[in-house]
Design a protein around this motif. Structure first.
Motif, short mmCIF file in Angstrom:
data_model
loop_
_atom_site.label_atom_id
_atom_site.label_comp_id
_atom_site.label_asym_id
_atom_site.label_seq_id
_atom_site.Cartn_x
_atom_site.Cartn_y
_atom_site.Cartn_z
N LEU A 1 0.84 -1.20 0.00
CA LEU A 1 0.00 0.00 0.00
C LEU A 1 0.88 1.25 0.00
CD1 LEU A 1 -2.84 1.17 0.10
CD2 LEU A 1 -2.79 0.93 2.60
N TYR A 2 1.97 1.21 0.74
CA TYR A 2 2.91 2.33 0.78
C TYR A 2 3.52 2.55 -0.60
CZ TYR A 2 6.95 5.13 2.27
OH TYR A 2 7.90 6.13 2.42
N LEU A 3 3.96 1.48 -1.24
CA LEU A 3 4.58 1.59 -2.56
C LEU A 3 3.61 2.17 -3.58
CD1 LEU A 3 7.00 1.11 -4.39
CD2 LEU A 3 6.22 -1.24 -4.72
N LEU A 4 2.35 1.73 -3.54
CA LEU A 4 1.35 2.27 -4.44
C LEU A 4 1.11 3.76 -4.17
CD1 LEU A 4 -1.27 -0.63 -4.41
CD2 LEU A 4 0.04 0.15 -6.40
N SER A 5 1.27 4.15 -2.93
CA SER A 5 1.01 5.54 -2.55
C SER A 5 2.13 6.48 -2.99
CB SER A 5 0.83 5.65 -1.02
OG SER A 5 -0.24 4.85 -0.58
N VAL A 6 3.37 6.00 -2.98
CA VAL A 6 4.49 6.89 -3.28
C VAL A 6 4.95 6.80 -4.74
CG1 VAL A 6 5.32 6.81 -0.91
CG2 VAL A 6 6.27 5.21 -2.58
N ARG B 1 -10.49 -2.01 9.40
CA ARG B 1 -11.45 -1.42 10.33
C ARG B 1 -10.77 -1.12 11.67
NH1 ARG B 1 -17.20 -2.83 9.06
NH2 ARG B 1 -17.21 -4.08 7.16
N GLN B 2 -9.86 -2.01 12.08
CA GLN B 2 -9.16 -1.81 13.35
C GLN B 2 -8.04 -0.79 13.25
OE1 GLN B 2 -8.33 -5.64 15.53
NE2 GLN B 2 -9.09 -6.55 13.64
N LEU B 3 -7.49 -0.62 12.06
CA LEU B 3 -6.37 0.31 11.87
C LEU B 3 -6.82 1.75 11.64
CD1 LEU B 3 -4.05 -1.88 9.61
CD2 LEU B 3 -3.62 -1.21 11.99
N GLU B 4 -8.05 1.94 11.23
CA GLU B 4 -8.51 3.29 10.95
C GLU B 4 -8.53 4.19 12.19
OE1 GLU B 4 -11.73 5.36 8.00
OE2 GLU B 4 -12.45 3.68 9.21
N PRO B 5 -8.97 3.72 13.38
CA PRO B 5 -9.02 4.62 14.54
C PRO B 5 -7.68 5.16 15.02
CG PRO B 5 -10.44 2.69 14.88
CD PRO B 5 -9.62 2.42 13.67
N ILE B 6 -6.58 4.50 14.68
CA ILE B 6 -5.27 5.02 15.09
C ILE B 6 -4.74 6.05 14.09
CG2 ILE B 6 -3.83 3.27 13.96
CD1 ILE B 6 -3.33 4.82 17.47
N GLY B 7 -5.50 6.28 13.01
CA GLY B 7 -5.13 7.31 12.04
C GLY B 7 -4.23 6.83 10.93
N LEU B 8 -4.04 5.52 10.82
CA LEU B 8 -3.14 4.98 9.80
C LEU B 8 -3.73 5.05 8.41
CD1 LEU B 8 -0.32 3.41 9.77
CD2 LEU B 8 -1.72 1.39 9.33
N VAL B 9 -5.03 4.76 8.29
CA VAL B 9 -5.67 4.67 6.98
C VAL B 9 -7.02 5.37 6.99
CG1 VAL B 9 -4.57 2.48 6.37
CG2 VAL B 9 -6.79 2.46 7.54
N GLU B 10 -7.47 5.71 5.80
CA GLU B 10 -8.87 6.02 5.56
C GLU B 10 -9.46 4.81 4.84
OE1 GLU B 10 -9.08 9.60 3.34
OE2 GLU B 10 -8.25 10.85 4.95
N PHE B 11 -10.56 4.30 5.33
CA PHE B 11 -11.03 3.01 4.84
C PHE B 11 -12.53 3.03 4.59
CE2 PHE B 11 -12.33 -1.51 5.89
CZ PHE B 11 -11.93 -2.03 4.67
N ARG B 12 -12.90 2.51 3.43
CA ARG B 12 -14.31 2.25 3.13
C ARG B 12 -14.49 0.75 3.09
NH1 ARG B 12 -18.13 4.60 -1.77
NH2 ARG B 12 -19.87 3.16 -1.46
N PRO B 13 -15.23 0.17 4.06
CA PRO B 13 -15.34 -1.29 4.14
C PRO B 13 -16.07 -1.90 2.95
CG PRO B 13 -16.04 -0.22 6.18
CD PRO B 13 -15.92 0.85 5.15
N VAL B 14 -15.94 -3.20 2.83
CA VAL B 14 -16.68 -3.94 1.81
C VAL B 14 -18.17 -3.80 2.07
CG1 VAL B 14 -17.09 -6.21 0.78
CG2 VAL B 14 -14.79 -5.60 1.55
N ASP B 15 -18.92 -3.52 1.03
CA ASP B 15 -20.37 -3.36 1.14
C ASP B 15 -20.99 -4.69 1.59
OD1 ASP B 15 -23.09 -3.01 0.77
OD2 ASP B 15 -22.86 -1.89 -1.10
N GLU B 16 -21.68 -4.66 2.73
CA GLU B 16 -22.26 -5.90 3.25
C GLU B 16 -23.30 -6.47 2.30
OE1 GLU B 16 -23.65 -5.46 7.20
OE2 GLU B 16 -21.71 -4.80 8.01
N ALA B 17 -24.01 -5.59 1.60
CA ALA B 17 -24.99 -6.08 0.63
C ALA B 17 -24.30 -6.83 -0.50
CB ALA B 17 -25.80 -4.91 0.07
N LEU B 18 -23.12 -6.36 -0.89
CA LEU B 18 -22.37 -7.03 -1.95
C LEU B 18 -21.95 -8.42 -1.50
CD1 LEU B 18 -20.90 -6.81 -4.73
CD2 LEU B 18 -18.91 -5.98 -3.46
N GLY C 1 -0.20 7.91 8.23
CA GLY C 1 0.05 6.50 7.92
C GLY C 1 1.31 6.33 7.10
N LEU C 2 1.52 7.21 6.13
CA LEU C 2 2.76 7.16 5.34
C LEU C 2 3.96 7.35 6.25
CD1 LEU C 2 1.62 9.28 2.27
CD2 LEU C 2 2.33 6.90 2.18
N TYR C 3 3.85 8.29 7.17
CA TYR C 3 4.94 8.52 8.12
C TYR C 3 5.20 7.26 8.95
CZ TYR C 3 7.20 10.03 12.43
OH TYR C 3 8.04 10.12 13.51
#
Length: 502
Positions: free
Chosen positions: A191-196, A244-261, A296-298
């Motif tokens: 994810l880091y490599l894709l970001s930079v 979902r667990q990593l988002e509250p520490i500020g590492l990522v912005e995350f949109r979860p998988v759609d439960e309906a999907l 998160g990059l940091y």
């Protein structure tokens, strides 16, 4: 973070430490840990591992503005307390007898179980009184705690793995702590490599199936098998829970998988959809999207550096010499190279900086052409104050052509015309630099055509040029020149140049 051998990564552009520290303090989980550390006092009761006593969890949840009656409130409070303890925001004194602290002092067996105590730790003062780097160090420690928790199986998996005696059957659980940690490290590194990467995700989010596939699908597999697609689906669901667990520490912005999907598609369809690129942009987001925040990059960069991975950041060459600058940015994407050069030039006297850059650009080694290209890039914004330093190299066989181009672009008068040898040398050097920077791009054949069109009998003369890249440049022109006749002439000239060298 485990580190596989890897070439130097592209440099990351990070905000200032002060901005990153503000982001760290605003991360929900870290902010809760700080609030609980301030709340801790003589009446706070903890158990053997430093965890908060069960009877105090509702009060802790209320301190955090959470509903104590909601099952999630005490869970979030317990998690924040662990972060506070692990980071040193709280100092705990464990009970002497190692008794169960979860009974709340109800006196099971007729005697009240002993509890430990907790008070604000010395490091809590760093939150408001320390430097930004101190805050970031505390946040990195919190990140380590969260990453360790994320690699642990969820409660449902643990319950399913209980044997008849109530013990966890690790064979049935199929959980290997080292393997899980390595998997998560690999995901975050990708994810880091894709970001930079300049041609990667940049600031945009990455679809979760793409990230999962990067860990599962072999690079040489064009059409994933059903078995591999099932592994991608499993990895997606695993990452969905972990992010979902990593988002509250500020590492990522995350949109979860759609439960309906998930209800609509089976495992194969779920994995195959976006891996195969068979869904539009709107549908892709339903499969889950994730991006690293600047914080998160940091954080991931800090872990990579600790593991020995070369992960540069734009601006860290500002106090280095021109030779170190040109050597480093020669391997950077063009945009990152420009940003690094601009920071290097800031605060330097232009005439001195230009003279240093030109001196560092010399060299007949393999990296010379690309250094000169980056030098030319660095000189592009320079004004009239750079002219004396540029004029000083007009007679230099390696820099004279570059100097004439710079002066001509600014309409400077009395610039001496280059002789034929310099023209051909500069042409070879320019193409060699572009090959080193970008490889076989669509634009390069057009550059070759433009350079050769201005010189009659170009291939009859260029093979004699005393440049270390003459042969490789002619071979590339033989492959890439858009004019078939010129390409054939280039191949003949390459043969002559090789024979001359031999």
């Amino acid at each position: 973070m485990s580190a596989e051998p890897h070439p130097t990564l592209p440099p990351v552009r990070l905000p200032s430490d002060a901005e990153l520290a503000r982001d760290a303090l605003a991360a929900p989980l870290f902010a809760r840990a700080v609030r609980l550390a301030r709340w801790a006092g003589p009446d706070t009761r903890v158990g053997v591992g430093g965890e908060l006593a069960a009877v105090q969890l509702p009060e802790a949840a209320a301190v955090l503005g959470l509903d104590p009656a909601d099952e999630e409130g005490p869970v979030l409070a317990s998690q924040a307390w662990r972060v506070a303890v692990d980071t040193g925001l709280v100092d705990v004194t464990e009970p002497d007898d190692g008794g169960d602290r979860g009974d709340g002092g109800d006196g099971v067996g007729g005697a009240e179980e002993e509890s430990g105590t907790a008070v604000p730790g010395e490091d809590l003062a760093l939150v408001t009184g320390g430097a930004p780097g101190d805050v970031l160090d505390l946040w990195l420690a919190a990140l380590d705690t969260v990453l360790a928790d994320v690699a642990v199986p969820d409660l449902d998996d643990l319950v399913d793995a209980l044997d008849a005696g109530g013990e966890i059957d690790f064979d049935r659980l199929d959980w290997n702590p080292g393997r899980e940690a390595d998997f998560l490290d690999g995901v975050l590194a990708n994810l880091y490599l894709l970001s930079v990467s300049e041609h990667g995700a940049s600031d945009g989010p990455v679809p979760l199936p793409v990230l999962a596939a990067s860990m599962v699908v072999p690079e040489d597999m064009r059409d994933p098998t059903d078995a591999v697609l099932e592994q991608v689906s499993d990895a997606m669901m695993r990452l969905d829970d972990q992010f979902r667990q990593l988002e509250p520490i500020g590492l990522v912005e995350f949109r979860p998988v759609d439960e309906a999907l998930m209800a609509e598609a089976d495992d194969e369809e779920l994995a195959a959809g976006s891996v195969a690129g068979a869904v539009d942009d709107e549908d892709v987001s339903r499969y889950g999207m994730v991006r690293l925040t600047p914080l998160g990059l940091y954080g991931i960069r800090a872990r990579m550096l600790e593991a020995g991975v070369a992960a540069p950041a734009v601006g860290e060459l500002a106090d280095k010499g021109a030779d170190a600058l040109l050597d480093a940015v020669s391997g950077y994407p063009e945009g990152a190279a420009q940003a690094e050069i601009e920071q290097w030039l800031a605060g330097r006297e232009v005439p001195v900086a230009v003279a240093e850059l030109l001196a560092a650009a010399r060299g007949a080694d393999e990296g010379g052409p690309l250094r000169r290209l980056r030098c030319q890039q660095a000189l592009a914004p320079a004004g009239p104050e750079a002219e004396p330093a540029v004029r000083a190299v007009l007679d230099d066989p390696e820099l004279g052509g570059l100097a004439r181009v710079w002066l001509a672009e600014r309409g400077v008068a009395d610039v001496p015309a280059p002789d034929g040898a310099m023209v051909f040398w500069l042409t070879v050097d320019t193409i060699a630099a572009q090959l080193a920077a970008d490889g076989d791009t669509e634009e390069l054949p057009l550059l070759m055509q433009s350079l050769t069109a201005h010189h009659a009998g170009f291939f009859d003369q260029v093979w004699r040029v005393e440049h270390p890249a003459t042969v490789s440049v002619l071979e590339a022109m033989g492959r890439m020149h858009p004019d078939r006749k010129a390409a054939k002439e280039a191949r003949k000239a390459a043969f002559k140049a090789r024979s001359r060298r031999a």
